[in-house]
Scaffold this motif. Structure first.
Motif, PDB file in Angstrom:
ATOM      1  N   UNK A  18       0.824  -1.211   0.000  1.00 51.45           N
ATOM      2  CA  UNK A  18       0.000   0.000   0.000  1.00 51.45           C
ATOM      3  C   UNK A  18       0.854   1.256   0.000  1.00 51.45           C
ATOM      4  N   UNK A  19       2.034   1.179   0.579  1.00 46.69           N
ATOM      5  CA  UNK A  19       2.926   2.333   0.627  1.00 46.69           C
ATOM      6  C   UNK A  19       3.626   2.547  -0.712  1.00 46.69           C
ATOM      7  N   UNK A  20       4.006   1.448  -1.375  1.00 51.48           N
ATOM      8  CA  UNK A  20       4.795   1.553  -2.604  1.00 51.48           C
ATOM      9  C   UNK A  20       3.960   1.453  -3.874  1.00 51.48           C
ATOM     10  N   UNK A 122       5.751  15.515  -9.057  1.00 49.18           N
ATOM     11  CA  UNK A 122       4.608  16.420  -9.240  1.00 49.18           C
ATOM     12  C   UNK A 122       3.796  15.937 -10.428  1.00 49.18           C
ATOM     13  N   UNK A 123       2.519  16.268 -10.444  1.00 47.99           N
ATOM     14  CA  UNK A 123       1.622  15.841 -11.512  1.00 47.99           C
ATOM     15  C   UNK A 123       1.809  16.731 -12.740  1.00 47.99           C
ATOM     16  N   UNK A 124       1.809  16.101 -13.925  1.00 52.02           N
ATOM     17  CA  UNK A 124       1.905  16.826 -15.194  1.00 52.02           C
ATOM     18  C   UNK A 124       1.030  16.094 -16.202  1.00 52.02           C
ATOM     19  N   UNK A 125      -0.221  16.474 -16.277  1.00 49.21           N
ATOM     20  CA  UNK A 125      -1.218  15.781 -17.101  1.00 49.21           C
ATOM     21  C   UNK A 125      -0.760  15.684 -18.557  1.00 49.21           C
ATOM     22  N   UNK A 126      -0.703  14.457 -19.104  1.00 50.91           N
ATOM     23  CA  UNK A 126      -0.288  14.288 -20.496  1.00 50.91           C
ATOM     24  C   UNK A 126      -0.898  13.021 -21.096  1.00 50.91           C
ATOM     25  N   UNK A 127      -0.777  12.924 -22.419  1.00 51.57           N
ATOM     26  CA  UNK A 127      -1.274  11.779 -23.191  1.00 51.57           C
ATOM     27  C   UNK A 127      -2.755  11.511 -22.926  1.00 51.57           C
ATOM     28  N   UNK A 172      -0.829  10.011  -6.193  1.00 51.61           N
ATOM     29  CA  UNK A 172      -2.109   9.763  -6.864  1.00 51.61           C
ATOM     30  C   UNK A 172      -2.075   8.459  -7.652  1.00 51.61           C
ATOM     31  N   UNK A 173      -0.939   8.131  -8.266  1.00 47.98           N
ATOM     32  CA  UNK A 173      -0.825   6.876  -9.008  1.00 47.98           C
ATOM     33  C   UNK A 173      -1.020   5.682  -8.080  1.00 47.98           C
ATOM     34  N   UNK A 220      -2.306   5.161   4.699  1.00 55.14           N
ATOM     35  CA  UNK A 220      -2.215   6.321   5.593  1.00 55.14           C
ATOM     36  C   UNK A 220      -0.790   6.864   5.635  1.00 55.14           C
ATOM     37  N   UNK A 221       0.186   5.983   5.737  1.00 57.40           N
ATOM     38  CA  UNK A 221       1.583   6.419   5.755  1.00 57.40           C
ATOM     39  C   UNK A 221       1.959   7.115   4.457  1.00 57.40           C
ATOM     40  N   UNK A 222       1.489   6.554   3.323  1.00 55.75           N
ATOM     41  CA  UNK A 222       1.799   7.148   2.031  1.00 55.75           C
ATOM     42  C   UNK A 222       1.238   8.548   1.904  1.00 55.75           C
ATOM     43  N   UNK A 223       0.008   8.749   2.360  1.00 55.11           N
ATOM     44  CA  UNK A 223      -0.615  10.075   2.308  1.00 55.11           C
ATOM     45  C   UNK A 223       0.112  11.046   3.227  1.00 55.11           C
ATOM     46  N   UNK A 224       0.510  10.560   4.402  1.00 51.62           N
ATOM     47  CA  UNK A 224       1.159  11.436   5.377  1.00 51.62           C
ATOM     48  C   UNK A 224       2.587  11.811   4.961  1.00 51.62           C
ATOM     49  N   UNK A 225       3.314  10.878   4.355  1.00 49.74           N
ATOM     50  CA  UNK A 225       4.729  11.103   4.043  1.00 49.74           C
ATOM     51  C   UNK A 225       4.953  11.767   2.693  1.00 49.74           C
ATOM     52  N   UNK A 226       4.056  11.567   1.725  1.00 53.07           N
ATOM     53  CA  UNK A 226       4.171  12.264   0.451  1.00 53.07           C
ATOM     54  C   UNK A 226       4.958  11.520  -0.615  1.00 53.07           C
ATOM     55  N   UNK A 227       5.163  12.209  -1.742  1.00 54.74           N
ATOM     56  CA  UNK A 227       5.714  11.590  -2.951  1.00 54.74           C
ATOM     57  C   UNK A 227       7.138  11.063  -2.767  1.00 54.74           C
ATOM     58  N   UNK A 228       7.982  11.796  -2.071  1.00 55.50           N
ATOM     59  CA  UNK A 228       9.380  11.381  -1.954  1.00 55.50           C
ATOM     60  C   UNK A 228       9.502  10.040  -1.254  1.00 55.50           C
ATOM     61  N   UNK A 229       8.768   9.846  -0.161  1.00 57.79           N
ATOM     62  CA  UNK A 229       8.814   8.570   0.558  1.00 57.79           C
ATOM     63  C   UNK A 229       8.217   7.450  -0.281  1.00 57.79           C
ATOM     64  N   UNK A 230       7.107   7.729  -0.952  1.00 58.20           N
ATOM     65  CA  UNK A 230       6.485   6.714  -1.797  1.00 58.20           C
ATOM     66  C   UNK A 230       7.431   6.301  -2.921  1.00 58.20           C
TER      67      UNK A 230
END
Length: 253
Positions: A18-20, A122-127, A172-173, A220-230
């Motif tokens: 769930x974290x990764x 960061x998100x960059x909507x494409x394709x 988000x992914x 929950x950990x993923x949401x709390x820690x953010x993109x870098x940790x994920x």
């Protein structure tokens, strides 16, 4: 003690997954084989238990409201036919070479993410034009077929595909992967496999509990820690899953 051991393994495997954004089969599936289940029975048991990963993650991620309904339906429409196809083929095929190839590709994902430092930050909507959606949908179909047929790492492929092709950030992914792959893709795959081979029913309650709790706290950990940790967890887990699959493939040759 057997039930307690299954609970701990399921809890840890699904927390990391769930974290990764995938990889629960790295720990859970080999343990089922080690405890004496045949490949087919272990696969059916693991597939059903992994549905709880989606349930636990859904309970946490839906509170964030981060999913686009139309894109979620697109993922389901492209991936589910592949899942059903893969689940109906796997028990009749020699999977050794497929596992070896998948292991190399999975390691490649981790290395690619390591060397692309800003990928998924960061998100960059494409394709999202017609051609982009057709190619993206074809990729989801292929990954869906792998998800239905193999036991480890395919959720990680979905996470990377959403980041690289559609421009989602890791957080988000992972949310899309856990909810749509964990709940729906795994659910359909579990049903297709279970119709061919019955699971170990007496082990399922504790595996389902461990999967649901692990998924909730991992999300929950993923949401709390953010993109870098994920991102870092994704990279570590892809390398571990890839190495395991390569080892399994070499042993099977």
């Amino acid at each position: 003690m057997e039930q307690f051991g299954l609970l701990i393994i399921s809890l840890l495997a699904n927390l990391l997954s769930a974290l990764a954004g995938g990889g629960a089969g790295l720990l859970q599936f080999p343990v089922l084989l080690f405890l004496g289940l045949s490949f087919a029975t272990a696969l059916a048991t693991h597939k059903i238990a992994s549905v709880a990963l989606g349930v636990g993650a859904t309970l946490r991620h839906l509170r964030e409201g981060s999913l686009e309904p139309r894109f979620a339906l697109f993922m389901l429409g492209c991936g589910l036919p592949g899942v059903i196809l893969g689940a109906n083929l796997i028990l009749d095929l020699d999977e050794t070479l497929a596992v070896l190839a998948l292991g190399c590709l999975t390691c490649g994902l981790g290395l690619y993410s390591i060397f692309k430092q800003e990928l998924g930050m960061s998100a960059s909507r494409r394709n999202r034009d017609l051609n982009g959606m057709l190619i993206g949908g074809a990729g989801l179909f292929v990954i869906g077929a792998l998800n239905g047929s193999l036991t480890s790492g395919t959720g990680l492929f979905v996470t990377m595909w959403l980041v690289r092709w559609f421009g989602l950030d890791y957080q988000r992914a992972v949310a899309y992967t856990l909810i749509l792959v964990g709940l729906f893709w795994n659910g359909f795959g579990a049903l297709a496999v279970a119709l061919q081979t019955p699971p170990r029913w007496e082990w399922l309650p504790v595996l389902l509990i461990g999967s649901m709790l692990g998924a909730y706290f991992g999300a929950h950990l993923g949401i709390a820690k953010g993109n870098r940790t994920i991102k870092r967890c994704f990279e570590v887990l892809t390398l571990l899953v890839g190495a395991k699959l390569i080892w399994d493939g070499l042993i099977g040759l």
